[in-house]
Write an enzyme that holds these catalytic residues in place. Structure first.
Site, PDB file in Angstrom:
ATOM      1  N   ASN A 189      -7.657  -1.549  76.097  1.00 32.27           N
ATOM      2  CA  ASN A 189      -6.786  -2.602  75.588  1.00 32.27           C
ATOM      3  C   ASN A 189      -6.191  -3.368  76.763  1.00 32.27           C
ATOM      4  OD1 ASN A 189      -4.390  -1.225  76.491  1.00 32.27           O
ATOM      5  ND2 ASN A 189      -4.354  -0.042  74.590  1.00 32.27           N
ATOM      6  N   GLU A 192      -3.885  -1.423  79.217  1.00 34.13           N
ATOM      7  CA  GLU A 192      -4.618  -0.443  80.025  1.00 34.13           C
ATOM      8  C   GLU A 192      -5.335  -1.110  81.187  1.00 34.13           C
ATOM      9  OE1 GLU A 192      -5.447   2.667  76.328  1.00 34.13           O
ATOM     10  OE2 GLU A 192      -6.909   1.120  76.849  1.00 34.13           O
ATOM     11  N   ASP A 259      -7.753   2.955  66.840  1.00 33.81           N
ATOM     12  CA  ASP A 259      -8.766   3.866  66.295  1.00 33.81           C
ATOM     13  C   ASP A 259      -9.687   3.133  65.319  1.00 33.81           C
ATOM     14  OD1 ASP A 259      -7.398   5.771  67.708  1.00 33.81           O
ATOM     15  OD2 ASP A 259      -6.471   6.716  65.968  1.00 33.81           O
TER      16      ASP A 259
END
Length: 306
Positions: A189, A192, A259
């Protein structure tokens, strides 16, 4: 096959109508407890909801929460055959205390040291045998930095997948971020990747193209997907890149949205979809799950109607 950090998402919900006389903190009058599949297990649940046949490999502790997680898998019609126990660590549990629709606190029970020794070798052997049986079309590495996907372990598994010509999808975390050499799809993402490079990364096409070049150079991966929260999803197949705006309108809880996106990406890749089409579908699915409270799986019927 999903390989990664499995956990339980536990919700303790009740009412708060007074402050404790012992300290200036609210007193939660517990109403109900709800245990749900979390982490890599929630990814497996999303994949199953999308119609995939899912194998899940991970580690639990030799504690009461280990059998509970296995039972949650069985209740969801997911196999627990590749879930192994490590007596040196507890089953990871994220406990959220909520009242009046608001989260008050989260308590994490976990050990995050690298998985080594007999538990690691046992898990690797089971995964190896399952892949050699020829029933695996794609491997998804779901990392939450809880110790399962440390560098040596992932490199051995990635090499095995390359030898068997099995596509690999990676959802990384900070520790071991650059360990997934030559994967098929790498999906961090925005936050990150901002923490991993020296340049300033903005949610714009030009900025993301530059950081994608860094990812391609470091990992020699085939494609990149970067989730951008309210800014949507960026994709790059090494030749073309594109930025896709989010479909989200109502935001109740962002837990588990990543997820859902990685599950859509894995299914789309396995089905031969183009990356831009995967991104558009993932945006719709992500918007669906963040409109609900708690960690939930995607609703395939609703996704088809979107």
């Amino acid at each position: 096959m999903v390989i990664g950090d499995v956990m339980i998402d536990r919700y303790l919900d009740g009412k708060v109508d007074r402050i404790s006389p012992e300290a200036p903190v609210p007193v939660l009058a517990l109403g109900k407890e709800d245990n749900r599949l979390g982490g890599a297990a929630n990814v497996a649940l999303n994949l199953k909801a999308l119609g995939a046949t899912v194998l899940l490999a991970g580690i639990v502790g030799e504690d009461p929460n280990g059998p509970l997680l296995r039972q949650l898998l069985r209740d969801a019609d997911l196999s627990a055959d590749l879930i192994m126990a490590d007596p040196s660590r507890p089953t990871t549990v994220k406990t959220r205390l909520t009242a009046n629709g608001q989260q008050l606190m989260r308590v994490d029970r976990e050990v995050t040291t690298d998985l080594v020794g007999a538990p690691q070798e046992g898990l690797l052997t089971k995964i190896h045998r399952t892949i050699d049986a020829g029933n695996v079309d794609l491997v998804l590495f779901q990392d939450y930095n809880k110790g399962v996907l440390y560098s040596e372990f992932t490199q051995r598994l990635l090499e095995l997948c390359r030898q068997r010509d099995i596509p690999t999808v990676v959802d990384p975390k900070n520790k071991g971020f650059w360990s997934f050499q030559q994967c098929t799809l790498f999906k961090p993402n925005l936050r990150e990747i901002q923490q991993q490079v020296e340049m300033v990364v903005k949610p714009t096409l030009n900025s993301l193209d530059l950081v994608a070049d860094i990812i391609f150079e470091k990992l020699s991966c085939k494609s990149v997907m970067i989730t951008l929260s309210e800014h949507g999803i960026y994709v790059n197949d090494g030749k073309k890149s594109s930025l896709h705006a989010t479909d989200a309108r109502d935001v109740a809880d962002v837990s588990g949205a990543g997820d859902t996106v990685i599950s859509i990406a894995a299914c789309g890749l396995a089905a031969g979809m183009a990356l831009p089409d995967i991104a558009k579908l993932a945006n719709r699915a992500g918007a669906q799950v963040i409109a609900k409270r708690g960690v939930v799986a995607v609703d395939l019927a609703a996704l088809r109607e979107a």
